[in-house]
Motif scaffolding. Structure first.
Motif, mmCIF file in Angstrom:
data_model
loop_
_atom_site.group_PDB
_atom_site.id
_atom_site.type_symbol
_atom_site.label_atom_id
_atom_site.label_comp_id
_atom_site.label_asym_id
_atom_site.label_seq_id
_atom_site.Cartn_x
_atom_site.Cartn_y
_atom_site.Cartn_z
ATOM 1 N N ILE A 78 -0.482 0.836 0.663
ATOM 2 C CA ILE A 78 -0.892 1.415 -0.625
ATOM 3 C C ILE A 78 -1.168 0.311 -1.639
ATOM 4 C CG2 ILE A 78 -0.097 2.815 -2.586
ATOM 5 C CD1 ILE A 78 1.456 4.540 -0.565
ATOM 6 N N GLU A 79 -0.271 -0.668 -1.717
ATOM 7 C CA GLU A 79 -0.445 -1.763 -2.683
ATOM 8 C C GLU A 79 -1.677 -2.601 -2.343
ATOM 9 O OE1 GLU A 79 3.365 -3.700 -2.622
ATOM 10 O OE2 GLU A 79 4.248 -2.243 -4.039
ATOM 11 N N HIS A 80 -1.946 -2.792 -1.059
ATOM 12 C CA HIS A 80 -3.114 -3.557 -0.612
ATOM 13 C C HIS A 80 -4.413 -2.855 -1.010
ATOM 14 C CE1 HIS A 80 -5.747 -5.849 2.089
ATOM 15 N NE2 HIS A 80 -6.176 -4.688 2.575
ATOM 16 N N LEU A 81 -4.508 -1.568 -0.739
ATOM 17 C CA LEU A 81 -5.733 -0.823 -1.070
ATOM 18 C C LEU A 81 -5.940 -0.777 -2.583
ATOM 19 C CD1 LEU A 81 -5.456 2.121 1.491
ATOM 20 C CD2 LEU A 81 -6.923 0.091 1.652
ATOM 21 N N HIS A 82 -4.847 -0.601 -3.314
ATOM 22 C CA HIS A 82 -4.931 -0.591 -4.781
ATOM 23 C C HIS A 82 -5.432 -1.935 -5.310
ATOM 24 C CE1 HIS A 82 -3.874 0.236 -8.944
ATOM 25 N NE2 HIS A 82 -3.219 -0.908 -8.961
ATOM 26 N N LYS A 83 -4.868 -3.007 -4.767
ATOM 27 C CA LYS A 83 -5.241 -4.363 -5.199
ATOM 28 C C LYS A 83 -6.734 -4.616 -4.971
ATOM 29 C CE LYS A 83 -4.477 -9.191 -3.886
ATOM 30 N NZ LYS A 83 -3.763 -10.085 -2.941
ATOM 31 N N HIS A 84 -7.264 -4.096 -3.866
ATOM 32 C CA HIS A 84 -8.665 -4.318 -3.519
ATOM 33 C C HIS A 84 -9.591 -3.211 -4.045
ATOM 34 C CE1 HIS A 84 -8.223 -7.925 -1.021
ATOM 35 N NE2 HIS A 84 -7.041 -7.422 -0.695
ATOM 36 N N LYS A 85 -9.020 -2.385 -4.948
ATOM 37 C CA LYS A 85 -9.813 -1.357 -5.634
ATOM 38 C C LYS A 85 -10.479 -0.357 -4.678
ATOM 39 C CE LYS A 85 -10.587 -3.973 -9.878
ATOM 40 N NZ LYS A 85 -9.431 -4.856 -9.651
ATOM 41 N N VAL A 86 -9.817 -0.101 -3.556
ATOM 42 C CA VAL A 86 -10.259 0.978 -2.658
ATOM 43 C C VAL A 86 -9.737 2.289 -3.241
ATOM 44 C CG1 VAL A 86 -10.075 1.970 -0.342
ATOM 45 C CG2 VAL A 86 -10.201 -0.524 -0.625
ATOM 46 N N PRO A 87 -10.593 3.274 -3.523
ATOM 47 C CA PRO A 87 -10.121 4.527 -4.112
ATOM 48 C C PRO A 87 -9.188 5.263 -3.147
ATOM 49 C CG PRO A 87 -12.507 4.312 -4.366
ATOM 50 C CD PRO A 87 -12.072 3.243 -3.409
ATOM 51 N N ILE A 88 -7.992 5.609 -3.642
ATOM 52 C CA ILE A 88 -7.017 6.312 -2.815
ATOM 53 C C ILE A 88 -6.560 7.579 -3.530
ATOM 54 C CG2 ILE A 88 -6.208 4.284 -1.545
ATOM 55 C CD1 ILE A 88 -3.812 4.109 -3.428
ATOM 56 N N GLY A 89 -6.223 8.594 -2.730
ATOM 57 C CA GLY A 89 -5.727 9.846 -3.289
ATOM 58 C C GLY A 89 -4.600 10.388 -2.437
ATOM 59 N N LEU A 90 -3.768 11.226 -3.067
ATOM 60 C CA LEU A 90 -2.677 11.894 -2.362
ATOM 61 C C LEU A 90 -3.100 13.338 -2.093
ATOM 62 C CD1 LEU A 90 0.356 11.365 -1.545
ATOM 63 C CD2 LEU A 90 0.960 12.580 -3.645
ATOM 64 N N ALA A 91 -2.908 13.786 -0.858
ATOM 65 C CA ALA A 91 -3.249 15.167 -0.478
ATOM 66 C C ALA A 91 -2.051 15.755 0.249
ATOM 67 C CB ALA A 91 -4.492 15.196 0.405
ATOM 68 N N THR A 92 -1.139 16.361 -0.509
ATOM 69 C CA THR A 92 0.103 16.863 0.064
ATOM 70 C C THR A 92 0.185 18.381 -0.041
ATOM 71 O OG1 THR A 92 2.523 16.874 -0.136
ATOM 72 C CG2 THR A 92 1.289 16.387 -2.143
ATOM 73 N N SER A 93 0.717 19.012 0.994
ATOM 74 C CA SER A 93 0.917 20.463 0.968
ATOM 75 C C SER A 93 2.051 20.868 0.036
ATOM 76 C CB SER A 93 1.224 20.978 2.370
ATOM 77 O OG SER A 93 0.136 20.723 3.231
ATOM 78 N N ALA A 94 2.838 19.908 -0.404
ATOM 79 C CA ALA A 94 3.969 20.202 -1.283
ATOM 80 C C ALA A 94 3.472 20.701 -2.647
ATOM 81 C CB ALA A 94 4.826 18.950 -1.470
ATOM 82 N N SER A 95 4.369 21.362 -3.374
ATOM 83 C CA SER A 95 4.075 21.745 -4.757
ATOM 84 C C SER A 95 4.336 20.549 -5.673
ATOM 85 C CB SER A 95 4.969 22.902 -5.185
ATOM 86 O OG SER A 95 6.326 22.473 -5.223
ATOM 87 N N GLU A 96 3.829 20.635 -6.894
ATOM 88 C CA GLU A 96 4.080 19.555 -7.859
ATOM 89 C C GLU A 96 5.574 19.451 -8.168
ATOM 90 O OE1 GLU A 96 2.140 17.708 -11.929
ATOM 91 O OE2 GLU A 96 1.527 19.698 -11.248
ATOM 92 N N GLU A 97 6.252 20.578 -8.232
ATOM 93 C CA GLU A 97 7.698 20.588 -8.478
ATOM 94 C C GLU A 97 8.444 19.841 -7.365
ATOM 95 O OE1 GLU A 97 11.250 23.950 -9.055
ATOM 96 O OE2 GLU A 97 9.342 24.503 -8.139
ATOM 97 N N SER A 98 8.078 20.110 -6.127
ATOM 98 C CA SER A 98 8.701 19.449 -4.980
ATOM 99 C C SER A 98 8.384 17.953 -4.982
ATOM 100 C CB SER A 98 8.199 20.109 -3.691
ATOM 101 O OG SER A 98 8.609 19.396 -2.555
ATOM 102 N N TYR A 99 7.131 17.622 -5.292
ATOM 103 C CA TYR A 99 6.716 16.216 -5.389
ATOM 104 C C TYR A 99 7.601 15.464 -6.383
ATOM 105 C CZ TYR A 99 3.992 12.333 -7.355
ATOM 106 O OH TYR A 99 3.601 11.106 -7.854
#
Length: 229
Positions: free
Chosen positions: A97-118
């Motif tokens: 995650i830190e590597h992709l962020h550093k190199h400005k690769v767009p990343i997203g989270l796609a979780t089945s969890a609810s925001e409350e659970s997150y």
């Protein structure tokens, strides 16, 4: 399968970034033990990636519990309050995650969890790491995600949140669950699977690439910047 270059990366969370799949097993077994029932791995396999209400409905029906799905969800929430604040990040995840962020690769989270659970899972120990995801999609509480995995809804919605609106074939999904792999493939995306070691190999064949750990992931295989030595 031939590997193709991508521009965007979507991460599942439970069982891929955090050790929460183990905690779900503990939570559900704690409830089921009161009724003399067992949360088997075969049942878990069917449910991984489903939305919260779908999971509750399936468990109540499959195990013929004397509870409504809503009551099962309420009992689950009590367990989660105890278990989820002390989640752990799985091997190789932080580095990637830190590597992709550093190199400005767009990343997203796609979780089945609810925001409350997150928030329960992340806020105590992992806020800094998850702040690197500018786009987060919560399947169990996002009105745009109509159906849980194995349907492709969550990945299509998550990809639409990127300002560049990448085509699905330019998105790489990182997943641990069989249902998640099917969802990603049906969304038209490549998917790297890091399955539970108990998953039968025959159930991993839809994945573009199967790894034992994200420590083994090589970004350059998908046209992404390689790790520095």
């Amino acid at each position: 399968m031939a590997l193709k270059p991508v521009t965007h990366v979507l991460f599942d969370m439970d069982g891929l970034i955090l050790n929460t799949e183990d905690l779900y097993t503990v939570a559900f077994q704690n409830i089921l033990s009161q009724y003399g029932k067992t949360y088997t791995f075969d049942l878990k396999l069917k449910l991984m990636g489903l939305q919260a209400h779908e999971t509750a409905e399936s468990i109540v029906k499959e195990l013929q519990l004397p509870l409504t799905p809503d009551e099962f969800q309420e009992e689950s929430k009590k367990q989660f309050l105890k278990l989820f604040p002390d989640t752990k990040v799985l091997p190789g995840v932080r580095r990637l995650i830190e590597h992709l962020h550093k190199h400005k690769v767009p990343i997203g989270l796609a979780t089945s969890a609810s925001e409350e659970s997150y928030n329960l899972k992340v806020n105590k120990h992992h806020k800094e790491l998850f702040s690197l995801f500018p786009y987060k999609t919560f399947g169990s509480s996002d009105p745009e995600v109509k159906r849980g995995k194995p349907y492709p809804d969550i990945f299509l919605v998550a990809a639409s949140r990127f300002p560049e609106h990448p085509n699905p074939d330019k998105c790489l999904v990182l997943e641990d669950a069989v249902n998640g792999v099917k969802a990603a493939r049906d969304a038209g995306m490549q998917v790297v699977m890091v399955p539970d070691p108990r998953v039968d190999e025959s159930l991993t064949k839809n994945a573009t690439l199967v790894l034992k750990s994200l420590e083994d992931f090589k970004p350059e295989l998908f046209g992404l910047p390689p790790f520095e030595n």
